[in-house]
Design an enzyme around this catalytic site. Structure first.
Site, PDB file in Angstrom:
ATOM      1  N   CYS A  46     -19.912   2.081  -1.218  1.00 52.72           N
ATOM      2  CA  CYS A  46     -20.568   1.064  -2.248  1.00 52.72           C
ATOM      3  C   CYS A  46     -19.973  -0.347  -2.117  1.00 52.72           C
ATOM      4  CB  CYS A  46     -20.065   1.892  -3.605  1.00 52.72           C
ATOM      5  SG  CYS A  46     -20.158   0.758  -5.008  1.00 52.72           S
ATOM      6  N   CYS A  49     -17.306  -0.840  -5.091  1.00 54.97           N
ATOM      7  CA  CYS A  49     -15.965  -0.100  -5.454  1.00 54.97           C
ATOM      8  C   CYS A  49     -14.709  -0.644  -5.083  1.00 54.97           C
ATOM      9  CB  CYS A  49     -16.010   1.201  -4.741  1.00 54.97           C
ATOM     10  SG  CYS A  49     -16.899   2.553  -5.699  1.00 54.97           S
ATOM     11  N   HIS A 110     -17.132   4.510  -9.759  1.00 57.02           N
ATOM     12  CA  HIS A 110     -18.687   4.465  -9.469  1.00 57.02           C
ATOM     13  C   HIS A 110     -19.584   4.970 -10.164  1.00 57.02           C
ATOM     14  CE1 HIS A 110     -21.436   3.803  -6.085  1.00 57.02           C
ATOM     15  NE2 HIS A 110     -21.765   5.095  -6.053  1.00 57.02           N
ATOM     16  N   ASN A 150     -29.045  -4.958 -15.731  1.00 52.88           N
ATOM     17  CA  ASN A 150     -30.060  -4.175 -15.295  1.00 52.88           C
ATOM     18  C   ASN A 150     -29.412  -2.684 -15.184  1.00 52.88           C
ATOM     19  OD1 ASN A 150     -31.975  -6.179 -15.326  1.00 52.88           O
ATOM     20  ND2 ASN A 150     -31.392  -6.671 -13.029  1.00 52.88           N
ATOM     21  N   SER A 158     -29.668  -2.711  -8.053  1.00 51.38           N
ATOM     22  CA  SER A 158     -29.770  -2.340  -6.657  1.00 51.38           C
ATOM     23  C   SER A 158     -28.394  -1.571  -6.485  1.00 51.38           C
ATOM     24  CB  SER A 158     -29.431  -3.927  -5.930  1.00 51.38           C
ATOM     25  OG  SER A 158     -28.265  -4.486  -6.629  1.00 51.38           O
ATOM     26  N   HIS A 161     -23.452   1.467  -8.948  1.00 52.91           N
ATOM     27  CA  HIS A 161     -21.958   1.266  -9.632  1.00 52.91           C
ATOM     28  C   HIS A 161     -22.008   0.222 -10.883  1.00 52.91           C
ATOM     29  CE1 HIS A 161     -17.296   0.770  -8.889  1.00 52.91           C
ATOM     30  NE2 HIS A 161     -17.479   0.274  -9.818  1.00 52.91           N
ATOM     31  N   HIS A 163     -22.535  -2.028 -13.609  1.00 47.53           N
ATOM     32  CA  HIS A 163     -22.109  -3.554 -13.522  1.00 47.53           C
ATOM     33  C   HIS A 163     -23.022  -4.419 -14.343  1.00 47.53           C
ATOM     34  CE1 HIS A 163     -25.260  -3.279 -10.429  1.00 47.53           C
ATOM     35  NE2 HIS A 163     -25.539  -4.391 -10.825  1.00 47.53           N
ATOM     36  N   GLN A 165     -24.359  -8.852 -14.782  1.00 50.20           N
ATOM     37  CA  GLN A 165     -24.605 -10.122 -14.215  1.00 50.20           C
ATOM     38  C   GLN A 165     -24.622 -10.919 -15.215  1.00 50.20           C
ATOM     39  OE1 GLN A 165     -27.323 -10.675 -10.957  1.00 50.20           O
ATOM     40  NE2 GLN A 165     -28.223  -8.534 -11.077  1.00 50.20           N
TER      41      GLN A 165
HETATM   42  P1  H2U Z   1     -28.598  -5.924  -9.933  1.00 45.84           P
HETATM   43  O1  H2U Z   1     -27.594  -5.987 -11.161  1.00 45.84           O
HETATM   44  O2  H2U Z   1     -29.867  -6.141  -9.912  1.00 45.84           O
HETATM   45  O3  H2U Z   1     -28.290  -4.491  -9.229  1.00 45.84           O
HETATM   46  O4  H2U Z   1     -27.904  -6.645  -8.824  1.00 45.84           O
HETATM   47  C1  H2U Z   1     -26.589  -6.582  -8.216  1.00 45.84           C
HETATM   48  C2  H2U Z   1     -26.309  -8.049  -7.885  1.00 45.84           C
HETATM   49  O5  H2U Z   1     -24.905  -8.138  -6.891  1.00 45.84           O
HETATM   50  C3  H2U Z   1     -27.079  -8.800  -6.815  1.00 45.84           C
HETATM   51  O6  H2U Z   1     -27.401  -9.891  -7.590  1.00 45.84           O
HETATM   52  C4  H2U Z   1     -25.150  -8.918  -5.921  1.00 45.84           C
HETATM   53  C5  H2U Z   1     -26.432  -8.963  -5.673  1.00 45.84           C
HETATM   54  O7  H2U Z   1     -26.737 -10.276  -5.169  1.00 45.84           O
HETATM   55  N1  H2U Z   1     -24.260  -8.356  -4.732  1.00 45.84           N
HETATM   56  C6  H2U Z   1     -23.226  -9.204  -4.284  1.00 45.84           C
HETATM   57  O8  H2U Z   1     -23.077 -10.114  -4.683  1.00 45.84           O
HETATM   58  N2  H2U Z   1     -22.426  -8.571  -3.267  1.00 45.84           N
HETATM   59  C7  H2U Z   1     -22.719  -7.511  -2.516  1.00 45.84           C
HETATM   60  O9  H2U Z   1     -22.189  -7.066  -1.657  1.00 45.84           O
HETATM   61  C8  H2U Z   1     -23.522  -6.520  -3.112  1.00 45.84           C
HETATM   62  C9  H2U Z   1     -24.423  -6.779  -4.360  1.00 45.84           C
HETATM   63 ZN    ZN Z   2     -18.986   2.104  -6.580  1.00 42.27          ZN
END
Ligand code: H2U
Ligand code: ZN
Length: 350
Positions: A46, A49, A110, A150, A158, A161, A163, A165
């Site tokens: 992940c 993580c 996670h 989301n 995506s 884990h 989270h 934004q």
């Molecule tokens: P979601 O909330 O749509 O899953 O987006 C996760 C965000 O995390 C996405 O905007 C960022 C992606 O650019 N991300 C990072 O900045 N670094 C990473 O290593 C993985 C995901």
């Molecule tokens: Zn994780």
């Protein structure tokens, strides 16, 4: 209200078509994948993580609570070189847009989603959103901060884990802009904030209220578009997260748990949604019209696998829903306030 009718959304100045007679139509269309359950507490693959390496090579610290980092693939950046406008024709307008995007991991775990976190952990998440909002508001050129989550692959998330934004930018985007206009107009005509008046009336009518405490209420709004859309609203006109007292943060965390646990209990699945907090813009105004609130837009309709599509008529004409907001609220309200994984003894406590 069992006949087809339209309802007005005073926050966005838009209408929605409600057709309750349509709820019995057969469904032989696409079904969703059910989100995988019981993921591990730590996944070595992940990107989010603790201690792991992100997609761009940065190593996450071994964090213990929430963890915030600048998005490695941001949609908004602080580029100072603006592309020149291609033409002066008024039908071809464009403008530069600057901003900062961050990611907020809810906890090191996670797989523990928001409804599976305890009260203190949810308070930590809200405190983090508050701190980040203040930090971004103190950054030159940032006039609007959008906190959102989301949840679930169905909503384009995506990474499993848990989270959220934060996208912040130099101009006010469309949705909050309509809300500002509507709330300002209502305030100048009535001398009272729109959402305070609205929630007072909802608490009187009761049939769309899912939960309410001293400082916040969650309802399926009268004008909801998504089948189980909900709105969390503050009871006093606060415009920003950092105006909330410790007691209010605690009440907000309580309401977040009340609604997200019921969402998961609805189809006994990790309930997908897009959630966002609407705060007033960072324009030095006092914003007596603005009431801090959060929207949840969940796509599921009939089960863990059948979703509402906003296509055809919705894309070309107007939003439409089948199940009434009152029926949706009554379903949600009647569900237990304890997460089904705990009730089924699959996990001991959250
Ligand atoms: P979601 O909330 O749509 O899953 O987006 C996760 C965000 O995390 C996405 O905007 C960022 C992606 O650019 N991300 C990072 O900045 N670094 C990473 O290593 C993985 C995901
Ligand atoms: Zn994780």
């Amino acid at each position: 209200m069992n006949l087809t009718h339209r309802r007005y959304n005073p926050l966005t100045d838009q209408w929605v078509l409600v057709s309750p007679n349509r709820t019995t139509r057969p469904w032989q269309g696409e079904t969703e994948e059910v989100s995988p359950e019981d993921l591990p507490a730590y996944d070595p693959a992940c990107y989010l993580c603790p201690g792991n390496t992100r997609a761009n090579g940065i190593i996450n610290p071994v964090y213990k609570k929430t963890y915030v980092f600048d998005n490695d693939f941001p949609a908004l950046t602080q580029e100072t070189e603006h592309p020149r406008q291609q033409t002066d024709h008024p039908l071809f307008r464009s403008m530069p847009e600057e901003g900062i995007c961050r990611v907020v991991c809810f906890s090191p775990h996670h797989s523990q989603t928001l409804p599976e976190l305890n009260q203190t952990q949810v308070e930590d998440v809200i405190d983090t959103w508050t701190r980040e909002t203040v930090d971004l508001f103190n950054t030159e050129g940032i006039f609007y901060v959008q906190v959102f989550e989301n949840k679930g692959s169905q909503m384009g998330c995506s990474n499993p884990h848990p989270h959220s934004q934060i996208w912040s930018q130099s101009q006010i985007p469309n949705e909050p802009l309509s809300e500002i206009q509507s709330q300002t107009n209502y305030y100048s005509e009535n001398g009272k904030p729109l959402l305070i008046e609205y929630i007072k009336e909802e608490l009187k009518q009761k049939n769309r209220v899912i939960a309410s405490n001293n400082h916040f209420t969650v309802v399926v709004p009268f004008w909801a578009i998504w089948p189980f859309e909900v709105l969390i609203t503050a009871h006093r006109p606060v415009a920003y997260l950092d105006q909330l007292s410790a007691n209010e943060i605690s009440s907000l965390a309580e309401i977040y748990r009340e609604i997200t646990i019921r969402f998961d209990n609805l189809f006994k699945t990790s309930f997908p949604y897009s959630m966002g907090i609407h705060q007033a813009p960072n324009d030095q105004g006092s914003h007596p019209e603005w009431v801090l609130h959060a929207h949840f837009y969940p796509p599921l309709l009939r089960s863990a696998t059948v979703r509402k599509f906003m296509v055809g008529y919705e894309m070309l004409a107007m939003p439409q829903r089948d199940i009434t907001p009152e029926a949706a609220a009554s379903h949600l309200k009647d569900l237990p306030g304890i997460h089904y994984k705990i009730a089924d003894n699959r996990v001991s406590s959250v």
